[in-house]
Design a protein around this motif. Structure first.
Motif, PDB file in Angstrom:
ATOM      1  N   LEU A  19       4.040  -3.320   8.658  1.00  0.00           N
ATOM      2  CA  LEU A  19       3.323  -2.469   9.602  1.00  0.00           C
ATOM      3  C   LEU A  19       4.253  -1.443  10.232  1.00  0.00           C
ATOM      4  O   LEU A  19       3.915  -0.255  10.332  1.00  0.00           O
ATOM      5  CB  LEU A  19       2.674  -3.340  10.681  1.00  0.00           C
ATOM      6  CG  LEU A  19       1.833  -2.644  11.719  1.00  0.00           C
ATOM      7  CD1 LEU A  19       0.636  -1.966  11.079  1.00  0.00           C
ATOM      8  CD2 LEU A  19       1.363  -3.648  12.753  1.00  0.00           C
ATOM      9  N   TRP A  20       5.419  -1.888  10.652  1.00  0.00           N
ATOM     10  CA  TRP A  20       6.366  -0.971  11.293  1.00  0.00           C
ATOM     11  C   TRP A  20       6.870   0.082  10.322  1.00  0.00           C
ATOM     12  O   TRP A  20       7.083   1.230  10.698  1.00  0.00           O
ATOM     13  CB  TRP A  20       7.524  -1.742  11.908  1.00  0.00           C
ATOM     14  CG  TRP A  20       7.103  -2.626  13.044  1.00  0.00           C
ATOM     15  CD1 TRP A  20       5.922  -2.597  13.731  1.00  0.00           C
ATOM     16  CD2 TRP A  20       7.856  -3.694  13.623  1.00  0.00           C
ATOM     17  NE1 TRP A  20       5.897  -3.583  14.692  1.00  0.00           N
ATOM     18  CE2 TRP A  20       7.066  -4.260  14.656  1.00  0.00           C
ATOM     19  CE3 TRP A  20       9.108  -4.222  13.369  1.00  0.00           C
ATOM     20  CZ2 TRP A  20       7.508  -5.330  15.429  1.00  0.00           C
ATOM     21  CZ3 TRP A  20       9.548  -5.280  14.141  1.00  0.00           C
ATOM     22  CH2 TRP A  20       8.752  -5.825  15.156  1.00  0.00           C
ATOM     23  N   TRP A  65      -5.717  -2.008   9.944  1.00  0.00           N
ATOM     24  CA  TRP A  65      -6.461  -2.473  11.120  1.00  0.00           C
ATOM     25  C   TRP A  65      -6.576  -3.991  11.115  1.00  0.00           C
ATOM     26  O   TRP A  65      -6.360  -4.645  12.133  1.00  0.00           O
ATOM     27  CB  TRP A  65      -7.857  -1.856  11.162  1.00  0.00           C
ATOM     28  CG  TRP A  65      -7.906  -0.406  11.543  1.00  0.00           C
ATOM     29  CD1 TRP A  65      -6.917   0.315  12.146  1.00  0.00           C
ATOM     30  CD2 TRP A  65      -8.988   0.482  11.344  1.00  0.00           C
ATOM     31  NE1 TRP A  65      -7.328   1.607  12.317  1.00  0.00           N
ATOM     32  CE2 TRP A  65      -8.598   1.750  11.838  1.00  0.00           C
ATOM     33  CE3 TRP A  65     -10.247   0.356  10.780  1.00  0.00           C
ATOM     34  CZ2 TRP A  65      -9.426   2.858  11.808  1.00  0.00           C
ATOM     35  CZ3 TRP A  65     -11.070   1.466  10.753  1.00  0.00           C
ATOM     36  CH2 TRP A  65     -10.671   2.702  11.266  1.00  0.00           C
ATOM     37  N   ASP A  66      -6.907  -4.548   9.953  1.00  0.00           N
ATOM     38  CA  ASP A  66      -7.032  -6.006   9.845  1.00  0.00           C
ATOM     39  C   ASP A  66      -5.686  -6.700  10.040  1.00  0.00           C
ATOM     40  O   ASP A  66      -5.609  -7.757  10.671  1.00  0.00           O
ATOM     41  CB  ASP A  66      -7.636  -6.393   8.486  1.00  0.00           C
ATOM     42  CG  ASP A  66      -9.094  -5.990   8.345  1.00  0.00           C
ATOM     43  OD1 ASP A  66      -9.741  -5.726   9.385  1.00  0.00           O
ATOM     44  OD2 ASP A  66      -9.585  -5.929   7.207  1.00  0.00           O
ATOM     45  N   LEU A  67      -4.628  -6.105   9.495  1.00  0.00           N
ATOM     46  CA  LEU A  67      -3.289  -6.667   9.661  1.00  0.00           C
ATOM     47  C   LEU A  67      -2.894  -6.684  11.133  1.00  0.00           C
ATOM     48  O   LEU A  67      -2.363  -7.675  11.632  1.00  0.00           O
ATOM     49  CB  LEU A  67      -2.260  -5.871   8.844  1.00  0.00           C
ATOM     50  CG  LEU A  67      -0.801  -6.318   8.956  1.00  0.00           C
ATOM     51  CD1 LEU A  67      -0.648  -7.775   8.522  1.00  0.00           C
ATOM     52  CD2 LEU A  67       0.099  -5.394   8.144  1.00  0.00           C
ATOM     53  N   LYS A  68      -3.183  -5.612  11.843  1.00  0.00           N
ATOM     54  CA  LYS A  68      -2.873  -5.557  13.278  1.00  0.00           C
ATOM     55  C   LYS A  68      -3.634  -6.640  14.037  1.00  0.00           C
ATOM     56  O   LYS A  68      -3.079  -7.286  14.926  1.00  0.00           O
ATOM     57  CB  LYS A  68      -3.194  -4.180  13.848  1.00  0.00           C
ATOM     58  CG  LYS A  68      -2.201  -3.120  13.437  1.00  0.00           C
ATOM     59  CD  LYS A  68      -2.548  -1.769  14.018  1.00  0.00           C
ATOM     60  CE  LYS A  68      -1.530  -0.718  13.599  1.00  0.00           C
ATOM     61  NZ  LYS A  68      -1.800   0.599  14.187  1.00  0.00           N
ATOM     62  N   ILE A 116       0.847  -1.188   0.000  1.00  0.00           N
ATOM     63  CA  ILE A 116       0.000   0.000   0.000  1.00  0.00           C
ATOM     64  C   ILE A 116       0.883   1.237   0.000  1.00  0.00           C
ATOM     65  O   ILE A 116       2.036   1.200   0.445  1.00  0.00           O
ATOM     66  CB  ILE A 116      -0.992   0.023   1.184  1.00  0.00           C
ATOM     67  CG1 ILE A 116      -0.281   0.008   2.525  1.00  0.00           C
ATOM     68  CG2 ILE A 116      -1.972  -1.118   1.099  1.00  0.00           C
ATOM     69  CD1 ILE A 116      -1.223   0.202   3.691  1.00  0.00           C
ATOM     70  N   ASP A 117       0.337   2.320  -0.472  1.00  0.00           N
ATOM     71  CA  ASP A 117       1.046   3.592  -0.545  1.00  0.00           C
ATOM     72  C   ASP A 117       1.082   4.214   0.848  1.00  0.00           C
ATOM     73  O   ASP A 117       0.041   4.544   1.421  1.00  0.00           O
ATOM     74  CB  ASP A 117       0.339   4.511  -1.539  1.00  0.00           C
ATOM     75  CG  ASP A 117       1.017   5.849  -1.701  1.00  0.00           C
ATOM     76  OD1 ASP A 117       2.172   5.997  -1.249  1.00  0.00           O
ATOM     77  OD2 ASP A 117       0.391   6.753  -2.287  1.00  0.00           O
ATOM     78  N   LYS A 118       2.291   4.380   1.372  1.00  0.00           N
ATOM     79  CA  LYS A 118       2.460   4.874   2.738  1.00  0.00           C
ATOM     80  C   LYS A 118       1.907   6.290   2.909  1.00  0.00           C
ATOM     81  O   LYS A 118       1.234   6.576   3.897  1.00  0.00           O
ATOM     82  CB  LYS A 118       3.941   4.841   3.111  1.00  0.00           C
ATOM     83  CG  LYS A 118       4.235   5.328   4.503  1.00  0.00           C
ATOM     84  CD  LYS A 118       5.717   5.229   4.797  1.00  0.00           C
ATOM     85  CE  LYS A 118       6.052   5.763   6.149  1.00  0.00           C
ATOM     86  NZ  LYS A 118       7.461   5.603   6.471  1.00  0.00           N
ATOM     87  N   THR A 119       2.160   7.166   1.959  1.00  0.00           N
ATOM     88  CA  THR A 119       1.695   8.552   2.108  1.00  0.00           C
ATOM     89  C   THR A 119       0.180   8.626   2.061  1.00  0.00           C
ATOM     90  O   THR A 119      -0.431   9.367   2.839  1.00  0.00           O
ATOM     91  CB  THR A 119       2.311   9.471   1.038  1.00  0.00           C
ATOM     92  OG1 THR A 119       2.034   8.936  -0.258  1.00  0.00           O
ATOM     93  CG2 THR A 119       3.807   9.595   1.215  1.00  0.00           C
ATOM     94  N   ARG A 120      -0.421   7.858   1.171  1.00  0.00           N
ATOM     95  CA  ARG A 120      -1.890   7.832   1.100  1.00  0.00           C
ATOM     96  C   ARG A 120      -2.473   7.256   2.394  1.00  0.00           C
ATOM     97  O   ARG A 120      -3.439   7.780   2.940  1.00  0.00           O
ATOM     98  CB  ARG A 120      -2.330   7.008  -0.109  1.00  0.00           C
ATOM     99  CG  ARG A 120      -3.834   6.865  -0.260  1.00  0.00           C
ATOM    100  CD  ARG A 120      -4.164   6.040  -1.512  1.00  0.00           C
ATOM    101  NE  ARG A 120      -5.444   5.407  -1.405  1.00  0.00           N
ATOM    102  CZ  ARG A 120      -6.562   5.856  -1.981  1.00  0.00           C
ATOM    103  NH1 ARG A 120      -6.527   6.947  -2.697  1.00  0.00           N
ATOM    104  NH2 ARG A 120      -7.694   5.202  -1.836  1.00  0.00           N
TER     105      ARG A 120
END
Length: 168
Positions: free
Chosen positions: A124-125, A83-86, A6-10
């Motif tokens: 995630l990190w 959220w789902d990944l966490k 996923i795009d970090k800035t977005r």
């Protein structure tokens, strides 16, 4: 759950806006409800804690319902994914000791769970700019790679299925 890029800035932009909207909604709705109830049902002792609490609870419930309703909206894709990944990583972390022990014994499913956990944690990190534990993660990944080579196992985080956790 599959790991996706996923795009970090977005992601950061959308997350910050969602958080700001939730905070603004919490403040506005809880104050509106509690002040309305205080005006309609004043307490002679001057304590309006129960009306304030009621306003906050109603606001939180409305925010929860709204977030759940818009969960699949295109604006929420990155936020929902994280959220789902966490949640997925949390489920693994609850069983991590048993999984690590079985992986050292050559259990392929345990190694796959660890591969997914390490790949997901790294992503995630990096998204949250929380790289404090990245060196430790690199060491754990190297240990897992060594185990996989020792037991002649090919690990791919994309093959992970949450049902794998039922074995542990």
């Amino acid at each position: 759950m599959k790991l996706i890029d996923i795009d970090k800035t977005r992601y950061r932009k959308h997350l910050n806006r969602v958080i700001a909207a939730c905070i603004a909604t919490l403040v506005i709705v809880s104050l509106a409800i509690s002040q309305t109830l205080i005006a309609l049902f004043p307490d002679e002792s001057g304590s309006h804690f129960h009306w304030n609490l009621f306003g906050v609870v109603v606001a939180v419930v409305l925010i929860g319902i709204t977030l759940r309703h818009y969960r699949k909206h295109s604006y929420m894709v990155e936020v929902t994914y994280v959220w789902d990944l966490k949640q997925s990583l949390n489920k693994i972390n609850r069983k991590i000791r048993k999984v690590e022990a079985l992986a050292k014994q050559g259990n392929t499913q345990a190694m796959l769970v660890l591969q997914y956990s390490y790949a997901g944690s790294k992503q995630l990190w990096q998204l949250d700019d929380n790289t404090i534990l990245m060196d430790e993660l690199i060491i754990k990944q190297a240990e897992l790679d060594s185990l996989a080579q020792q037991f002649n196992v090919q690990l791919n985080a994309d093959e992970y299925d949450e049902a794998n956790l039922l074995h542990f």
